[in-house]
Scaffold this motif. Structure first.
Motif, PDB file in Angstrom:
ATOM      1  N   LEU A 232       0.793  -1.223   0.000  1.00 14.12           N
ATOM      2  CA  LEU A 232       0.000   0.000   0.000  1.00 14.12           C
ATOM      3  C   LEU A 232       0.827   1.275   0.000  1.00 14.12           C
ATOM      4  CD1 LEU A 232      -2.906  -0.869   2.478  1.00 14.12           C
ATOM      5  CD2 LEU A 232      -2.897  -0.984  -0.013  1.00 14.12           C
ATOM      6  N   LEU A 233       2.046   1.225   0.546  1.00 13.58           N
ATOM      7  CA  LEU A 233       2.846   2.445   0.612  1.00 13.58           C
ATOM      8  C   LEU A 233       3.114   3.059  -0.765  1.00 13.58           C
ATOM      9  CD1 LEU A 233       4.408   4.533   2.235  1.00 13.58           C
ATOM     10  CD2 LEU A 233       6.408   3.042   2.092  1.00 13.58           C
ATOM     11  N   PRO A 234       3.517   2.265  -1.784  1.00 19.58           N
ATOM     12  CA  PRO A 234       3.717   2.877  -3.111  1.00 19.58           C
ATOM     13  C   PRO A 234       2.455   3.550  -3.649  1.00 19.58           C
ATOM     14  CG  PRO A 234       4.724   0.695  -3.029  1.00 19.58           C
ATOM     15  CD  PRO A 234       3.920   0.841  -1.774  1.00 19.58           C
ATOM     16  N   ILE A 235       1.294   2.946  -3.390  1.00 14.16           N
ATOM     17  CA  ILE A 235       0.040   3.541  -3.874  1.00 14.16           C
ATOM     18  C   ILE A 235      -0.251   4.838  -3.125  1.00 14.16           C
ATOM     19  CG2 ILE A 235      -2.431   3.148  -4.183  1.00 14.16           C
ATOM     20  CD1 ILE A 235      -1.847   0.148  -4.226  1.00 14.16           C
ATOM     21  N   LEU A 236      -0.067   4.809  -1.793  1.00  7.82           N
ATOM     22  CA  LEU A 236      -0.289   6.008  -0.991  1.00  7.82           C
ATOM     23  C   LEU A 236       0.688   7.112  -1.394  1.00  7.82           C
ATOM     24  CD1 LEU A 236      -1.924   7.174   1.439  1.00  7.82           C
ATOM     25  CD2 LEU A 236      -0.032   6.420   2.895  1.00  7.82           C
ATOM     26  N   GLY A 237       1.951   6.751  -1.601  1.00 10.46           N
ATOM     27  CA  GLY A 237       2.953   7.731  -2.023  1.00 10.46           C
ATOM     28  C   GLY A 237       2.621   8.345  -3.366  1.00 10.46           C
ATOM     29  N   HIS A 238       2.129   7.521  -4.292  1.00  6.22           N
ATOM     30  CA  HIS A 238       1.730   8.021  -5.610  1.00  6.22           C
ATOM     31  C   HIS A 238       0.565   9.002  -5.478  1.00  6.22           C
ATOM     32  CE1 HIS A 238       1.075   8.041  -9.937  1.00  6.22           C
ATOM     33  NE2 HIS A 238      -0.204   7.778  -9.724  1.00  6.22           N
ATOM     34  N   GLU A 239      -0.390   8.679  -4.614  1.00 11.55           N
ATOM     35  CA  GLU A 239      -1.523   9.590  -4.376  1.00 11.55           C
ATOM     36  C   GLU A 239      -1.057  10.926  -3.800  1.00 11.55           C
ATOM     37  OE1 GLU A 239      -4.446   7.778  -1.913  1.00 11.55           O
ATOM     38  OE2 GLU A 239      -5.234   6.474  -3.499  1.00 11.55           O
ATOM     39  N   ARG A 240       0.040  10.887  -3.009  1.00 13.61           N
ATOM     40  CA  ARG A 240       0.548  12.120  -2.405  1.00 13.61           C
ATOM     41  C   ARG A 240       1.493  12.870  -3.345  1.00 13.61           C
ATOM     42  NH1 ARG A 240      -2.960  10.556   0.400  1.00 13.61           N
ATOM     43  NH2 ARG A 240      -3.014  10.365   2.685  1.00 13.61           N
ATOM     44  N   LEU A 287      -0.828   1.594  15.726  1.00 13.65           N
ATOM     45  CA  LEU A 287      -0.750   3.057  15.807  1.00 13.65           C
ATOM     46  C   LEU A 287      -0.216   3.653  14.510  1.00 13.65           C
ATOM     47  CD1 LEU A 287      -1.058   5.588  17.562  1.00 13.65           C
ATOM     48  CD2 LEU A 287       1.275   5.195  18.387  1.00 13.65           C
ATOM     49  N   MET A 288       0.859   3.072  13.961  1.00 11.51           N
ATOM     50  CA  MET A 288       1.453   3.587  12.727  1.00 11.51           C
ATOM     51  C   MET A 288       0.490   3.472  11.548  1.00 11.51           C
ATOM     52  SD  MET A 288       4.394   4.871  13.435  1.00 11.51           S
ATOM     53  CE  MET A 288       3.632   5.358  15.000  1.00 11.51           C
ATOM     54  N   PHE A 289      -0.222   2.364  11.463  1.00  9.12           N
ATOM     55  CA  PHE A 289      -1.187   2.198  10.375  1.00  9.12           C
ATOM     56  C   PHE A 289      -2.321   3.226  10.468  1.00  9.12           C
ATOM     57  CE2 PHE A 289      -0.382  -2.567   9.265  1.00  9.12           C
ATOM     58  CZ  PHE A 289       0.705  -2.176   8.502  1.00  9.12           C
ATOM     59  N   SER A 290      -2.705   3.569  11.689  1.00  8.85           N
ATOM     60  CA  SER A 290      -3.779   4.558  11.847  1.00  8.85           C
ATOM     61  C   SER A 290      -3.315   5.961  11.474  1.00  8.85           C
ATOM     62  CB  SER A 290      -4.297   4.547  13.292  1.00  8.85           C
ATOM     63  OG  SER A 290      -3.305   5.015  14.190  1.00  8.85           O
ATOM     64  N   VAL A 291      -2.009   6.229  11.611  1.00  3.94           N
ATOM     65  CA  VAL A 291      -1.461   7.555  11.325  1.00  3.94           C
ATOM     66  C   VAL A 291      -1.119   7.729   9.846  1.00  3.94           C
ATOM     67  CG1 VAL A 291       0.555   9.033  11.762  1.00  3.94           C
ATOM     68  CG2 VAL A 291      -0.604   7.896  13.666  1.00  3.94           C
ATOM     69  N   MET A 350      -2.836 -12.060   0.015  1.00  3.05           N
ATOM     70  CA  MET A 350      -3.144 -10.775   0.633  1.00  3.05           C
ATOM     71  C   MET A 350      -3.128  -9.594  -0.335  1.00  3.05           C
ATOM     72  SD  MET A 350      -4.122 -10.989   3.782  1.00  3.05           S
ATOM     73  CE  MET A 350      -4.977 -12.486   3.329  1.00  3.05           C
ATOM     74  N   PRO A 351      -2.114  -9.450  -1.221  1.00  5.24           N
ATOM     75  CA  PRO A 351      -2.142  -8.292  -2.133  1.00  5.24           C
ATOM     76  C   PRO A 351      -3.416  -8.215  -2.965  1.00  5.24           C
ATOM     77  CG  PRO A 351       0.029  -9.300  -2.151  1.00  5.24           C
ATOM     78  CD  PRO A 351      -0.858 -10.213  -1.348  1.00  5.24           C
ATOM     79  N   MET A 352      -3.926  -9.367  -3.415  1.00  5.30           N
ATOM     80  CA  MET A 352      -5.169  -9.353  -4.181  1.00  5.30           C
ATOM     81  C   MET A 352      -6.336  -8.880  -3.311  1.00  5.30           C
ATOM     82  SD  MET A 352      -4.877 -12.769  -6.564  1.00  5.30           S
ATOM     83  CE  MET A 352      -4.483 -13.910  -5.235  1.00  5.30           C
ATOM     84  N   LEU A 353      -6.365  -9.340  -2.044  1.00  2.00           N
ATOM     85  CA  LEU A 353      -7.422  -8.931  -1.132  1.00  2.00           C
ATOM     86  C   LEU A 353      -7.330  -7.443  -0.824  1.00  2.00           C
ATOM     87  CD1 LEU A 353      -9.781  -9.709   0.750  1.00  2.00           C
ATOM     88  CD2 LEU A 353      -8.071 -10.253   2.506  1.00  2.00           C
ATOM     89  N   PHE A 354      -6.109  -6.961  -0.542  1.00  2.00           N
ATOM     90  CA  PHE A 354      -5.916  -5.543  -0.250  1.00  2.00           C
ATOM     91  C   PHE A 354      -6.356  -4.688  -1.435  1.00  2.00           C
ATOM     92  CE2 PHE A 354      -2.057  -7.049   2.383  1.00  2.00           C
ATOM     93  CZ  PHE A 354      -2.885  -7.384   3.430  1.00  2.00           C
ATOM     94  N   ILE A 363      -7.372   3.642  -0.191  1.00  2.00           N
ATOM     95  CA  ILE A 363      -6.135   3.163   0.429  1.00  2.00           C
ATOM     96  C   ILE A 363      -6.078   3.533   1.910  1.00  2.00           C
ATOM     97  CG2 ILE A 363      -3.619   3.332   0.377  1.00  2.00           C
ATOM     98  CD1 ILE A 363      -4.941   1.714  -1.898  1.00  2.00           C
ATOM     99  N   GLY A 364      -6.518   4.734   2.241  1.00  2.00           N
ATOM    100  CA  GLY A 364      -6.546   5.117   3.653  1.00  2.00           C
ATOM    101  C   GLY A 364      -7.433   4.210   4.468  1.00  2.00           C
ATOM    102  N   GLY A 365      -8.561   3.811   3.887  1.00  2.00           N
ATOM    103  CA  GLY A 365      -9.469   2.900   4.580  1.00  2.00           C
ATOM    104  C   GLY A 365      -8.841   1.547   4.853  1.00  2.00           C
ATOM    105  N   VAL A 366      -8.014   1.070   3.915  1.00  3.35           N
ATOM    106  CA  VAL A 366      -7.344  -0.221   4.120  1.00  3.35           C
ATOM    107  C   VAL A 366      -6.347  -0.114   5.278  1.00  3.35           C
ATOM    108  CG1 VAL A 366      -5.925  -2.028   3.072  1.00  3.35           C
ATOM    109  CG2 VAL A 366      -7.630  -0.842   1.698  1.00  3.35           C
TER     110      VAL A 366
END
Length: 386
Positions: A232-240, A287-291, A350-354, A363-366
């Protein structure tokens, strides 16, 4: 750290590096030969596929044969796979090389983990040796791709030409043989003989033990958290709006932190119980996942990645220590095989499920969903008893 343990760690690094180097080189060659992204995805999946199906038989074989026989067969398989790719670099052969090097790495890891676990004299030593041994994959994940990439670009007549790939695969084929040179003098531990008339053990017998099931669940939870971050980090980073190099640096910081904590763990093994380390890791991970979804800058995401690396990197040695304490000595290999099989099956699914969940809730919801699951799973950690 004893000299024998250092030699075994070196052997694992060299064998594992052959697989990670092939995992870089084989997809690059397939893409260069014109194969589709789907075909390359299949090729990459084959590196983990054999570990799903061979883990349990490999564990049972290690229980019967000890360290050297499984390790020698793993060396032969890994070297043969890379050598075949060097001789005949076609897509079907690259797929065979992926199966051979991936399966060999999994079987060797089980045999090595079983051996060092049996050689440890007490729970503190268990935590120490597994902390040292857990450094090997992190080193191999750097050495293999670095060497393969360097040779592919510079060993041929021009960057990334076919001779460059062939030379890279040939060098990778030599690494497991060098690993055997370090491991061949290891003192084999006495085999454990089952009592005459005792029924043949079944994997289900281990799974019927409540503490073993609980430990597998906790390990799966932490392993899935690792996969959540990597996927998820690469996707989140791309969104940012972050660049590929920045995202790669954030992931690299996570890997470095995970390796560094494993260097520190042997020094504090006598002061911290397995359960307390895993529980602390679970709380920090949740905690880190929530932040994470609330962060927008590369620096903040990098700090979060480092903290998460420290937390998740500390778990595997503790899990391995507990596993050796709660399972019968004569079935350590089988228990390790079940653990590896569960983790690899999860890494495939897991990647397919995520991805599916992310398409529905974002992505934030995941990240927040994963945070909640890890937080709830912390209750299972407190029930662990070695």
């Amino acid at each position: 750290m004893s000299g024998e343990l250092l030699r075994l760690i070196t052997a694992q690094v060299l064998l594992h590096a052959a697989m990670t180097g092939m995992r870089l080189g084989a997809p690059l060659l397939a893409l260069q030969q014109g194969y589709s992204a789907a075909a390359v995805g299949l090729l990459i999946a084959l590196f983990a596929l054999t570990q799903v199906f061979l883990a349990l038989p490999a564990g049972r074989f290690a229980d019967r044969r000890g360290l050297k026989r499984p390790l020698m067969l793993s060396v032969i398989a890994a070297s043969s796979g890379a050598a075949l790719a060097a001789i005949l670099p076609s897509f079907p052969v690259l797929c065979l090389a992926a199966l051979l090097t991936g399966g060999a790495t999994g079987a060797a890891v089980i045999a090595l983990q079983r051996h060092v676990g049996r050689a440890a004299a007490n729970p503190t030593q268990l935590k120490q040796v597994f902390s040292w041994l857990a450094i090997a994959p992190a080193v191999a994940n750097f050495v293999g791709p670095f060497c393969a990439g360097l040779l592919i670009d510079h060993a041929g007549r021009s960057p990334a030409d076919l001779p460059g790939f062939r030379i890279a695969f040939a060098v990778l084929a030599l690494l497991p043989l060098a690993g055997w040179f370090f491991a061949r003098g290891t003192h084999e531990l006495p085999s454990i003989v089952r009592a005459e008339g005792e029924s043949k053990p079944r994997a289900w017998d281990l799974l019927r033990q409540a503490m073993f099931r609980r430990l597998l669940f906790v390990n799966w939870l932490q392993s899935s958290s690792w996969d959540v971050h990597a996927f998820l980090l690469p996707i989140l980073g791309h969104e940012r709006g972050l660049g590929a190099s920045v995202i790669g640096s954030i992931l690299g910081a996570f890997a470095i932190a995970a390796a560094l904590i494993r260097i520190v763990l042997p020094l504090v093994a006598a002061r911290a119980s397995e359960r307390s380390v895993i529980a602390t890791s679970s709380v920090i991970t949740a905690l880190m996942f929530s932040v994470y979804p609330l962060l927008s800058s590369a620096l903040a995401m990098g700090i979060c990645s480092v903290v998460l690396g420290f937390a998740l990197g500390a778990v595997q040695p503790m899990v391995m220590s507990m596993l050796h304490q709660i399972t019968p000595h004569e079935r350590h290999g089988e228990a390790l095989g079940l653990r590896l099989m569960a983790i690899n099956a999860s890494s495939v699914a897991m990647p397919m499920l995520f991805g599916s969940i992310g398409a529905l809730i974002g992505i934030g919801g995941v990240f927040w969903l994963a945070s909640g699951v890890v937080a709830l799973g912390t209750r299972a950690v407190w029930g662990l008893k070695a």
